[in-house]
Each structure stands twice: as structure tokens, then as C-alpha cells.
Design an enzyme around this catalytic site. Structure first.
Site, short mmCIF file in Angstrom:
data_model
loop_
_atom_site.label_atom_id
_atom_site.label_comp_id
_atom_site.label_asym_id
_atom_site.label_seq_id
_atom_site.Cartn_x
_atom_site.Cartn_y
_atom_site.Cartn_z
N LYS A 176 0.85 -1.18 0.00
CA LYS A 176 0.00 0.00 0.00
C LYS A 176 0.89 1.24 0.00
O LYS A 176 1.40 1.66 1.03
CB LYS A 176 -0.92 0.07 1.21
N GLU A 182 9.34 1.87 10.96
CA GLU A 182 10.40 2.86 10.76
C GLU A 182 9.68 4.20 10.76
O GLU A 182 8.99 4.55 9.80
CB GLU A 182 11.14 2.59 9.46
N CYS A 222 13.16 11.15 7.44
CA CYS A 222 12.97 10.90 8.87
C CYS A 222 14.29 10.90 9.65
O CYS A 222 14.30 11.19 10.84
CB CYS A 222 12.23 9.58 9.08
N GLU A 254 9.50 16.66 15.16
CA GLU A 254 9.92 16.48 13.78
C GLU A 254 9.18 17.48 12.89
O GLU A 254 7.95 17.54 12.91
CB GLU A 254 9.62 15.05 13.34
#
Length: 485
Positions: free
Chosen positions: A180, A255, A289, A389
């Protein structure tokens, strides 16, 4: 019109899913537009999967698992080798798709997004050459066997790279998969499905269903016939997937987010390491990331660092991603652009020193989700821009007084995905690296290593990708006692 979009339209694949070895009409009626972030215009429309599409894909993967998991490693390696070769042949078309769907500068798509993605397939293939699927411990055999049907959920920021990082090792391990991709950047995934088909992938071994997280993502995570979920995305998304998977006690590899530190030690060569640090923080326009978005520097060298960082950011060319001179294109989508703007405003509001950049877009650009490369200095560890973040071209420079304090600041976050340490005396560099709670640490800006395992501590996730460890994530361990008696 993008050549990639035109190609997918002419093939008829743009409005279909790849299930059980063929291109299938969607079960549901929902659609979504793919927006080019450089122009803010819709360039394609894709179907969004339903529970029926999920069921069809999982059923196909389940039927295929028994046969694929028992193939010889050489057979699986041969498939990966064919896919790898086809990806390199279609590199330009895929690079153009990446630029159109998420705004990567075409030069960066050609130089990094596509070739690094190809490396994951090569490594997965090469690992099969000598991996010990059966080993001996006394009279006991230790078998490493494919875990089963795997759902792979990938993000919009490195679309193809994250697909190959999961599909390659999963197929090498003998698993079958349902992919997906992000509905925000689905074009490169459709092109990858074409490669799988042309490479002769057996029916049901690889399946693709586009769709949203709440429908397709949750449907795959909670499905009784799915044995493992691997997701790359935000920490919030990872939590939701883990919650959906929990009742069936399936393995979940995550992750997730990061707020990686870059510790510049007192003896570091600033003229070298500061520009490299700025470039690393803002690669892919900061939409990575593991980007080292917190630069920790000695307080007495702060002004020198600010000057060097400003000069480095001034070398960037933000603009039309199709131009060869452009180094950084737009933010990948409107929601992320708005978050970046909000975080820049938060940094100003908290009293951080704005060194360069700031809110809004670059001068002379009237449309598109373009953000200004922004650097803050005199940032304190408790500030929002030092803790959350941002996922955009925003670097926070934090001063420290002692190396001990630098390590403490580096670890003072809920994340633990990556880190950088830069200095001249290697024993000191290695010692600092050993104290950082992160899954991957870069010393003095080394070359990327596709064999280095990648994953996080703390809320950056669990499990590992890349290299041998990436394949082991898709394996179960079986002990057969008396096997060698």
C-alpha cells in the site's frame, strides 16, 4: 503532462490495482487526485481501495505463499535481478514520476531517489548468495523460514526507495506481499508494479492496492491472513497500525519519526562539517525521517557556525524541480507545507534566532508549495523546533558547553533514529557515537551504505531495514531438535 502520467494512462494501469498477477479494476468507487506540488494542480486521478480490494489482494498473496516460500534462493535472486535491471532501464521515467508526484528536483531524483532504490534490490539479491537458511547447533537444526503474507505500507517522501527497501528483502526471504503506497505519491509505485509484472513475478507474490490509511492500511494491518506489517511513516501512523495489528498478534516492523542530532565536536573542521551538516539536514528538502535537523555546536564557535551555515544554505536553488539548476523543489503536499510554515512561526515565537530563511516561500515564486531553507540558532533543547519532527528545510543550531552536555542534549528526545558525530580525533568521535541512543550513527559524513541496518530506538520504531538484517526481519526461527542425530 508528465511522461510518467501519460505512460500510465496509455497502459490503462493508472486506474487499476495489481493483484494476482494482473491489472484489476477496483472494487470500490472512491477516487483521489494526485497533486503536482510545484503547480498545485491535479495531474492524475487514482482509485482508492476498498475492503473488497484488500481481501482480493491478501487472498492472492496467501494462495501464492506456499509455492513461493519453497522456491530455491537462486530462483528468488533471479527475479530480483530482473526487477533491478528493469528499474535501471526505466530510471528516467521513474525519476520524472517522482518529480511530478512529490516535487523532488529532477537532478536529485536521478542522482539519489532512483539509484538508491535500485541498491535495495541488489543487496536483497546478493544476500541470498550465502545466507544460512539452515544452520546446525549440536544435533539441532535452526531453520529460518519466511514469516508469511506481509503488508507493506510506504510513505510519500521517498516513495520508490521505501518500496524497494521492503519488497526486496521480503521477496528474498520467501514472503508474499501486498503493497500500500501513499495515496499522495502513487505513480512511482504503479511503475514499479509494471516492472514486477514484466520481470515475471509469479501471480500473487506481489500485489498493489492504492488507498487511504483508515481503509486499506488498517484493513491490511488487522487482516487475519496477514502475518506481518512493515510500515514507514509518522510515529502517529505507526501507533495506529500497531493497534490495528495487536488483536492478531502479528509482527509489526516500524520505521517512524526522527529528530536526529549532529554533534560537532570542539576539534571539528567547521569549514568542512558545517556545510555537510546543512546539506544532510535539508536533503530531499528536509523530508527525511533521519535528517540531522539538530546541529549541536560548541558555544564559543557559534558565530562561526552561523556564518558557515548561512553561506551553505545560500548555495541552494529552490524552484521548478524540472530545471537542471534546481537543487530543491517544493514541499511534497499542502498539509506538510502548512506544518512547516507553522513550525517556522513557532521557532520565531519561542525566541530562537532566525539566521536565514523564515516564513513564506522564495521571492518570485507565485504558486507551488515552496518553502525557504530556514536556519535557527541559539535554540534551547525545550523549544518545539528542537523536540518535534518538522519534516521540512528547517535546521536548529543548539550550543553546548561540554561534550557531556552535547550527548545529553542529543539523547533528550523521544526519537532515536539517526545521529551524526563530526570531529578530528577518531577515538573521541567513536566514544561519543557509542553513547548516542539511535539506530544508525554517521561519523564524519561517510558515504551511504545500503548494507548498514537502519531503524530506530524509542519512538522511532522497532525492527530494522536494509542489509542482511532487513531480510531477517521477514523470517521466523524454527528449531528442529534431533535433526542431526
Amino acid at each position: 503532462m508528465s511522461h510518467a502520467v501519460q505512460h500510465l494512462r496509455e497502459s490503462g494501469h493508472l486506474g487499476r490495482f495489481y493483484i494476482d498477477g494482473g491489472w484489476r479494476e477496483p472494487d470500490g468507487q472512491d477516487r483521489a487526485c494526485v497533486i503536482n506540488p510545484a503547480t498545485e494542480t491535479a495531474i492524475a486521478e487514482i482509485p482508492l481501495g476498498s475492503s473488497g480490494d484488500v481481501e482480493a489482494a491478501v487472498s492472492a498473496a496467501r494462495r501464492a505463499f506456499s509455492g513461493w516460500s519453497r522456491t530455491e534462493p537462486a530462483t528468488r535472486a533471479a527475479l530480483l535481478s530482473r526487477v533491478h535491471a528493469l528499474l535501471l532501464e526505466r530510471a528516467e521515467l521513474i525519476a520524472q514520476a517522482l518529480t511530478a508526484e512529490m516535487g523532488a528536483a529532477i537532478t536529485y531524483a536521478r542522482r539519489a531517489q532512483v539509484p538508491l532504490a535500485a541498491e535495495h534490490l541488489r543487496v536483497a539479491r546478493d544476500n541470498l548468495a550465502d545466507f544460512a537458511f539452515v544452520s546446525q547447533r549440536g544435533s539441532t537444526a535452526i531453520l529460518r523460514e519466511a514469516i508469511g503474507v506481509c503488508s507493506l505500507i510506504t510513505p510519500w517522501n521517498w516513495p520508490l526507495y521505501q518500496i524497494t527497501a521492503k519488497v526486496g528483502p521480503a521477496l528474498a526471504a520467501g514472503c508474499t506481499v501486498v503493497l500500500k503506497p501513499s495515496e499522495l505519491s502513487p505513480l512511482s509505485a504503479l511503475l514499479f508494479a509494471e516492472l514486477m509484472d514484466e520481470a515475471g513475478c509469479p501471480p500473487g507474490v506481489f500485489n498493489l492496492v492504492n488507498g487511504t490509511g483508515p481503509v486499506v492500511g488498517e484493513g491490511l494491518a488487522s487482516h487475519l491472513e496477514v502475518d506481518m506489517v512493515s510500515i514507514t511513516g509518522s510515529t502517529r501512523a505507526g501507533v495506529l497500525v500497531a493497534q490495528a495489528a495487536a488483536p492478531t498478534v502479528k509482527r509489526v516492523a516500524q520505521e517512524l519519526g526522527g529528530k536526529s542530532p549532529n554533534i560537532v565536536l570542539p576539534d571539528a573542521d567547521l569549514a568542512r562539517c558545517v556545510p555537510l551538516g546543512v546539506a544532510a539536514a535539508m536533503r530531499n528538502l528536509g523530508q527525511s525521517c533521519s535528517a540531522p535537523t539538530r546541529m549541536l555546536v560548541p558555544r564559543d564557535r557559534l558565530r562561526d557556525v552561523e556564518a558557515l551555515a548561512t553561506a551553505a544554505a545560500g548555495e541552494f536553488v529552490v524552484g521548478d524541480p524540472l530545471l537542471e539548476a534546481t537543487t530543491h523543489g517544493p514541499i511534497a503536499n499542502r498539509a506538510q507545507f502548512e506544518r512547516v510554515q507553522m513550525m517556522i512561526e513557532a521557532g520565531i515565537g519561542e525566541g530562537a534566532k532566525l539566521v536565514t530563511g523564515g516564513p513564506g516561500g522564495p521571492a518570485g515564486i507565485a504558486s507551488g508549495f515552496y518553502a525557504r531553507p530556514t536556519i535557527f540558532s541559539e535554540v534551547r533543547r525545550e523549544m518545539l523546533i528542537a523536540q518535534e519532527e518538522i519534516f521540512g528545510p528547517v535546521l536548529a543550531i543548539l550550543p553546548y558547553d561540554t561534550v557531556e552536555e552535547a550527548v545529553e542534549i542529543a539523547n533528550d528526545t523521544v526519537y532515536g533514529l539517526g545521529a551524526h558525530v563530526q570531529g578530528t580525533e577518531m577515538d573521541a568521535v567513536r566514544e561519543v557515537a557509542s553513547r548516542i541512543r539511535a539506530g544508525q550513527v554517521h561519523l564524519n559524513a561517510p558515504d551511504w551504505d545500503p548494507n548498514a541496518p537502519f531503524g530506530g530506538y524509542k519512538r522511532s520504531g522497532n525492527g530494522r531495514e536494509y542489509g542482511r538484517e532487513g531480510m531477517e526481519e521477514y523470517l521466523e526461527t524454527k528449531a528442529v531438535l534431533g535433526f542431526y542425530s
